[in-house]
Design an enzyme around this catalytic site. Structure first.
Site, PDB file in Angstrom:
ATOM      1  N   ASP A  84       0.832  -1.215   0.000  1.00 59.52           N
ATOM      2  CA  ASP A  84       0.000   0.000   0.000  1.00 59.52           C
ATOM      3  C   ASP A  84       0.862   1.258   0.000  1.00 59.52           C
ATOM      4  OD1 ASP A  84      -2.453  -1.135  -0.135  1.00 59.52           O
ATOM      5  OD2 ASP A  84      -2.837  -1.110   2.028  1.00 59.52           O
ATOM      6  N   LYS A  86     -14.448  -5.907   5.229  1.00 58.69           N
ATOM      7  CA  LYS A  86     -13.727  -6.175   3.984  1.00 58.69           C
ATOM      8  C   LYS A  86     -12.940  -7.459   4.206  1.00 58.69           C
ATOM      9  CE  LYS A  86     -10.745  -3.988   0.550  1.00 58.69           C
ATOM     10  NZ  LYS A  86      -9.833  -5.090   0.342  1.00 58.69           N
ATOM     11  N   LYS A 109      -9.507   1.280   4.881  1.00 58.38           N
ATOM     12  CA  LYS A 109      -8.494   0.275   5.226  1.00 58.38           C
ATOM     13  C   LYS A 109      -8.127   0.352   6.707  1.00 58.38           C
ATOM     14  CE  LYS A 109      -6.082  -1.808   2.526  1.00 58.38           C
ATOM     15  NZ  LYS A 109      -5.789  -2.781   1.540  1.00 58.38           N
TER      16      LYS A 109
HETATM   17  S1  IVH Z   1     -17.530  -4.902  -3.060  1.00 61.52           S
HETATM   18  C1  IVH Z   1     -17.868  -3.206  -7.104  1.00 61.52           C
HETATM   19  N1  IVH Z   1     -17.524  -5.853  -0.609  1.00 61.52           N
HETATM   20  O1  IVH Z   1     -11.987  -6.122  -1.805  1.00 61.52           O
HETATM   21  C2  IVH Z   1     -17.593  -3.492  -5.693  1.00 61.52           C
HETATM   22  N2  IVH Z   1     -15.580  -6.126  -1.929  1.00 61.52           N
HETATM   23  O2  IVH Z   1      -9.943  -4.206  -2.571  1.00 61.52           O
HETATM   24  C3  IVH Z   1     -16.479  -4.412  -5.525  1.00 61.52           C
HETATM   25  N3  IVH Z   1     -13.773  -7.332  -0.817  1.00 61.52           N
HETATM   26  O3  IVH Z   1     -12.207  -6.697  -5.233  1.00 61.52           O
HETATM   27  C4  IVH Z   1     -16.387  -5.202  -4.358  1.00 61.52           C
HETATM   28  N4  IVH Z   1     -14.825  -7.690   1.081  1.00 61.52           N
HETATM   29  O4  IVH Z   1     -12.346  -8.737  -3.621  1.00 61.52           O
HETATM   30  C5  IVH Z   1     -16.833  -5.690  -1.743  1.00 61.52           C
HETATM   31  N5  IVH Z   1     -17.649  -6.670   1.559  1.00 61.52           N
HETATM   32  C6  IVH Z   1     -16.962  -6.512   0.421  1.00 61.52           C
HETATM   33  C7  IVH Z   1     -15.667  -7.001   0.264  1.00 61.52           C
HETATM   34  C8  IVH Z   1     -14.990  -6.770  -0.932  1.00 61.52           C
HETATM   35  C9  IVH Z   1     -13.716  -7.886   0.402  1.00 61.52           C
HETATM   36  C10 IVH Z   1     -12.668  -7.348  -1.798  1.00 61.52           C
HETATM   37  C11 IVH Z   1     -13.069  -7.621  -3.212  1.00 61.52           C
HETATM   38  C12 IVH Z   1     -12.598  -6.407  -3.956  1.00 61.52           C
HETATM   39  C13 IVH Z   1     -11.466  -5.961  -3.101  1.00 61.52           C
HETATM   40  C14 IVH Z   1     -11.035  -4.543  -3.338  1.00 61.52           C
END
Ligand code: IVH
Length: 692
Positions: A42, A118, A323
């Site tokens: 990052d 996340k 983050k």
């Molecule tokens: S939404 C269009 N929700 O984080 C929206 N992503 O750093 C895209 N991820 O590619 C994703 N938890 O692999 C979403 N609750 C969550 C998530 C999540 C993990 C991941 C996902 C995304 C990445 C981006």
């Protein structure tokens, strides 16, 4: 919480940084063995972005800032709708600024947000045709991904069949829980493979591996539901109109696992303040979750707001990743120390090249026992992934096997006790000096005299050392036969301190059995287990008469623990006899012994009909009012006197959480689970009759 930016000074450093980042990202998405930890990555990308902002004409085409992060894998299955990444914020201020820019874009303040964990795994798209799972695809470069349908049967939470015969695409994250990761590495090294460095790498490698001789389970969490070309038109329209939170309810109804099943479920928030409050709650729950999260995803919940905001080529404009600080870092294992504890257990501890994780400098990490070191295939000089979350003691997750140089050395296990040189009993996983608790007499006596055990004021470690060195005590019972003359003969022991110490020792003879038992330091029994045993059996004679079957009647003692407790009590018999002869109390006040026939397992000898009967109570934060002076142990004793069960962690089984000032993650978890909360004053009123 802001991640500092890597400093890039010139074009050459910029080119090198882009190359490093691209290599790391490719490794991250392909086989899961990135040479950079997330935090370093990052920082690097932020440094690249900062340099590019100053030198917009010199941006390299493969810079990680300009495309879907890590999109290096050549995929062969096109995605129907691009699988995007997310932009990041690192602080409340950055989130507020982003929310303001989103408000400008949609023309009004967003007043319905979805806030979710996340999940730290890999994005996959699962295609269901008429309710059957037909294809599983990785994100790849966002427009096309790799077909990993072979992994379908091994992913918990991603059913083969939905509860309804609909055609939809479920998107979400595949990860390994901590337990799944440990199992996976055990199986993998058992098959001669190299261990994975962390759960994310393990999930990445496992998902893509085809012809392996073994399978290991993973877990799926859905975070998106969208139509496929053959989706029924009415359903497709509905999916397009529903709020994200409603889509998540629909996904769960279809049988897909979502964060709703966890201690940190996704929630709707109505304002930026509510979003930030929920971010703090999820952050506080992080250390206790059985899987890794690396942030919180905040999404405009309503479909209308999402459509108006639209998406860029890399990320949607209606969602952001907040983050959290990295909890993992790579460092080197320099040495392994072998420390002897108060019961004679010889425990290994890893000495690390100091590394900063979330503001703390980490120099040591727990290693459990020699078998654990062998299972993890750890070597001296290894780069290791170290994990530290919340107040939990840092642990080594695994070696980063691909960073091995060949110079790593095997970890040498001790052949004799590193403290006293006696032989080592290696018959159990945890090795022990054959001298047992006599090996480290100072530690075992200091523990016995401690506040939560016999509570002998004036008998700190320094005094214990004096007594042991003077040859006045060779075991716990000798404390009770110390004479005034013996004590007066010691350095810095005047008449007053001698008399005070003798009074404290004499008072300790009347401590309840639970505390005497705890002071003995029977392996596998701490404070709360000692209380349960003492309350169940009521007298030391009953405890000593118990065989393994009888011992298993006590809650929390299973088939494994029971025989070792019985054996250890037999080993302690001469000491216990000596304590009895010295006049030490061996009964538990208020407890009645179990009836020998048809004893009801599970119900204990707690106060019948006390106000906490049937309740499991957790105490957190600072106590105040009538409870102010009580230690945690005394609070737990109080709970049990009042008929309840005390516990140190909040779970669905908890009935009440007593939360004082500065209560942190346990309070947040109780709130998340909807568990009843009480202030120290309210609790004191509830148990007033049981306060001593
Ligand atoms: S939404 C269009 N929700 O984080 C929206 N992503 O750093 C895209 N991820 O590619 C994703 N938890 O692999 C979403 N609750 C969550 C998530 C999540 C993990 C991941 C996902 C995304 C990445 C981006």
């Amino acid at each position: 919480m802001t991640t500092p930016v890597a400093q890039i000074v010139d074009a050459a450093a910029y080119a090198q940084a882009v190359e490093d980042a691209v290599r790391a990202a490719a490794a991250y998405y392909e086989g899961g063995t990135s040479p950079l930890d997330d935090d370093t990555y990052d920082r690097l990308v932020r440094g690249i972005a900062a340099w590019e902002a100053e030198h917009p004409d010199e941006v390299l085409p493969d810079s990680p800032t300009g495309k879907v992060a890590g999109g290096a894998v050549e995929g062969d299955v096109p995605h129907t709708v691009a699988m995007l990444s997310l932009d990041n914020v690192f602080s409340a201020e950055e989130f507020t600024a982003w929310a303001a820019s989103l408000a400008r874009r949609v023309g009004h303040e967003v007043d319905q947000w979805s806030v979710e964990a996340k999940l730290d795994g890999l994005a996959v798209a699962a295609r269901y045709t008429r309710g059957r799972l037909t294809r599983l695809i990785t994100r790849g470069d966002g427009t096309a991904g790799e077909d990993v349908s072979h992994a379908a049967g091994t992913i918990e939470g991603l059913p083969e069949n939905l509860s309804e015969p609909v055609s939809v695409e479920v998107r979400g994250e595949v990860l390994m829980t901590t337990a799944q990761f440990e199992h996976a590495n055990e199986v993998r090294t058992g098959h001669g493979g190299q261990p994975f460095a962390n759960p994310r790498n393990a999930a990445a490698g496992t998902l893509r591996a085809k012809d392996r001789a073994y399978t290991v389970p993973m877990t799926f969490f859905g975070y998106g539901l969208l139509p496929l070309p053959d989706t029924d038109t009415a359903l497709a329209a509905r999916l397009g109109d529903l709020a994200h939170s409603d889509l998540m309810v629909m996904a769960a109804d279809l049988g897909v696992n979502t964060t709703a099943s966890t201690a940190a479920p996704g929630r709707v928030a109505r304002s930026s303040e509510q979003v930030l409050a929920r971010v703090q709650e999820i952050a506080a729950l992080r250390a206790q979750l059985p899987f890794g999260i690396d942030g919180i995803v905040i999404k405009a919940d309503l479909a209308a707001d999402q459509h108006t905001a639209g998406s860029g080529s890399r990320a949607p404009r209606w969602a952001i990743a907040y983050k959290l600080p990295a909890v993992e870092k790579i460092t080197r294992l320099l040495e392994v120390e072998w420390n002897v504890g108060r019961t004679g257990i010889i425990a290994p501890r890893g000495v690390l090249e100091p590394v900063e994780i979330d503001g703390a400098t980490i120099t040591y990490a727990t290693l459990h026992n020699p078998a654990d070191i062998t299972r993890r295939d750890l070597r001296l000089g290894d780069h290791v992934m170290v994990h530290r979350a919340g107040d939990v003691i840092p642990r080594i997750e695994a070696p980063v096997a691909h960073l091995r140089t060949g110079d790593e050395q095997p970890i040498v296990f001790p052949e004799a006790c590193p403290r006293c040189g006696s032989a080592i009993d290696t018959s159990q996983e945890r090795w022990r000096c054959e001298q047992g608790r006599n090996c480290h007499l100072v530690a075992s006596l200091s523990y016995a005299a401690g506040r939560d055990q016999l509570d002998i004021e004036g008998l700190g470690a320094t005094r214990v050392v004096q007594l042991v060195e003077a040859g006045l005590v060779a075991d716990l019972a000798d404390l009770f036969t110390l004479t005034r003359e013996q004590l007066l003969g010691l350095d810095r022991m005047g008449e007053t301190s001698t008399d005070n110490l003798l009074t404290a020792i004499s008072a300790a003879k009347a401590q309840p059995l639970s505390r005497v038992l705890c002071a003995l330091g029977v392996r596998g029994t701490g404070r709360s287990m000692s209380r349960r045993i003492a309350r169940w059996f009521a007298t030391m004679d009953n405890i000593r008469a118990a065989d393994a079957t009888a011992m298993q009647q006590v809650e929390g003692i299973g088939t494994e623990k029971a025989p070792s407790i019985v054996a250890e009590l037999a080993e302690l018999a001469p000491l216990i006899d000596k304590l009895v002869a010295a006049g030490v109390n061996m009964t538990e006040p208020g407890a009645t012994p179990p009836s020998p026939v048809g004893a009801d397992a599970g119900s204990d000898a707690n106060a019948e009909g006390g106000p906490l009967t049937g309740m499991t109570v957790v105490v957190t934060g600072a106590m105040s009012g009538p409870l102010e002076k009580l230690s945690r142990n005394q609070m737990n004793e109080l709970i049990e006197r009042a008929g309840g069960r005390s516990s140190s962690s909040v779970s669905k089984k908890t009935t009440l959480v007593v939360a004082g000032e500065n209560a942190g993650s346990k309070r947040a978890k109780a709130e998340a689970l909807g568990i009843r909360l009480a202030t120290p004053d309210e609790f004191a009123t509830l148990v007033a009759d049981y306060l001593l």
